[in-house]
Design an enzyme around this catalytic site. Sequence first.
Site, PDB file in Angstrom:
ATOM      1  CG  HIS A   1      -2.104   0.881   1.143  1.00 22.22           C
ATOM      2  ND1 HIS A   1      -2.299   1.963   1.977  1.00 22.22           N
ATOM      3  CD2 HIS A   1      -3.166   0.878   0.295  1.00 22.22           C
ATOM      4  CE1 HIS A   1      -3.429   2.572   1.666  1.00 22.22           C
ATOM      5  NE2 HIS A   1      -3.975   1.940   0.652  1.00 22.22           N
TER       6      HIS A   1
ATOM      7  CE  LYS B   1      -1.367   3.689  -1.693  1.00 24.09           C
ATOM      8  NZ  LYS B   1      -2.654   4.319  -1.829  1.00 24.09           N
TER       9      LYS B   1
ATOM     10  CG  ASP C   1      17.272  12.162 -11.634  1.00 25.59           C
ATOM     11  OD1 ASP C   1      17.437  10.956 -11.901  1.00 25.59           O
ATOM     12  OD2 ASP C   1      17.247  13.047 -12.509  1.00 25.59           O
TER      13      ASP C   1
END
EC number: 2.7.8.5
Length: 513
Positions: free
Chosen positions: A173, A175, A180
């Site tokens: 889950h 995110k 870079d």
Amino acid sequence: RSSWLLLAPLLTPPVPVITAPPCSLCPEGAHRFQWIRNLVPEFGISSSHVKVLSSPAEFYELLKVQIKAAKQRVVMASLYLGTGLLEQELVYCLEETLEKSLQAKGSPDLRVSILLDYTRGSRGRKNSRTMLIPLLQRFPDQVRVSLFHTPNLRGLLRLLIPERFNETIGLQHIKVYLFDDNVILSGANLSDLYFTNRQDRYVLLRDSPEIADFFTELVDAIGDVSLQLQQDDTVQMMEGMVHPYQGDKVAYCEIANRRVMEVINSARTRQERLHAKTFHSSQPGSSLLSQQGPQASGDLKPEPDTWIYPLIQMKPFGIQIDEMVTETLLTEAERDARVYLTTGYFNLTQAYMDLILGTRAEYRILLASPEVNGFFGAKGVAGAIPAAYVYIEHQFYSEVCYLQQQERVQLQEYSRAGWTFHAKGLWLYLAGSDLPCLTLIGSPNFGYRSVHRDLEAQVAIVTENKALQQQLHQEQEQLYLCSGVVSTSTFEQPNRYVKLWVKLVTPLIKNFF
């Protein structure tokens, strides 16, 4: 260093809560939260490197710009990648950037690593996997796609539980989207709704190589214990790695724990050495948190006024850092402090509820009204999920009223025509302050799933900079402006009617959503 780090059981089941006075070498204020670095690495940065975003469209445009500008690495961890036109455009951006890298002189430098959940990413004939296979086929040496499969979905359960419902057992889950040395932390997935009319939270950390390195290593570690997507849409584990649902579960979880904790502990050691060289070696009498202007000689960076703490929660692997820190923050929140807590899915753990109801700070809890719940209007059993959340909300509100805490603990429902609500996190205002000095932002929803079933990550951002505090305050205000205060009359409205079968089933299934 840890002589003042006291770990004590809080509730049942016992989770350590950290109580720690601030370091005597550092001033009072925002930096009182530096006890968190006893558990995770502490990254000191300038507040000028932090930008708070406010809309799905802004988030989507930033993703495209960052992908196109990437030279060394693109690392994206999400629950899934959608299959619509907006998601396809992201894939085209990746393809274009990889093509440029391939045509550059010498060996291509750009590496793309994508981590998704296996069950969610494999749902349907057209899915996250089919979206990404062309990249694997065109750039096999530069692209890696890892699909995490929970070790708890195995055997007969895996055979019997239908697609879509198998996601209730456990998910990847996290995110995080990094390009870079730029990192975006969010609760948003890579899907068209999250780019258009599904409200979430997003923060960009610019030019932050140490933070980018940490999350790259974290995604790599989870990727190493995940299934690897192949060019022919098959999956296989890395050589020598225990299989998540065919191999020994205990052995798999021990390996996963070791890999993730190696990342956390090695980064923590690096940052402690850096902290010792900067803060604790400062000359007596010098201002520890003074900012040096652009005229500072050489390449000396301004001393940090903002600190980033990555908080990881992976209960299947025995890692409970986010839970420990969150419970401690709620425990230590003083009288007259204000905590703004938001979740798209109001289903707090018993420990979090007990702390909110039993401590002294003021709470303003923002949650989704039924109409902006992501499951509103869904077919079948899923269509009853908003009603289950209404029932859970009503139970909690009744407990608040029973304890006569309505003034101190206030519920507010987000409502916005044509939108759904997915924002989660926390803002902490110290007593007497009009601006927050700490926020939590990332993937956890403060519910049972986040604590016990899924892989989660968020960051605690602690800042003494007034401009950044103002950004965070405006973000909080903008979300809460679209809300109404919950009262007894709220649950008397026709659209809050909860069928008897939902009331009976909710206690049995609430730990799965």
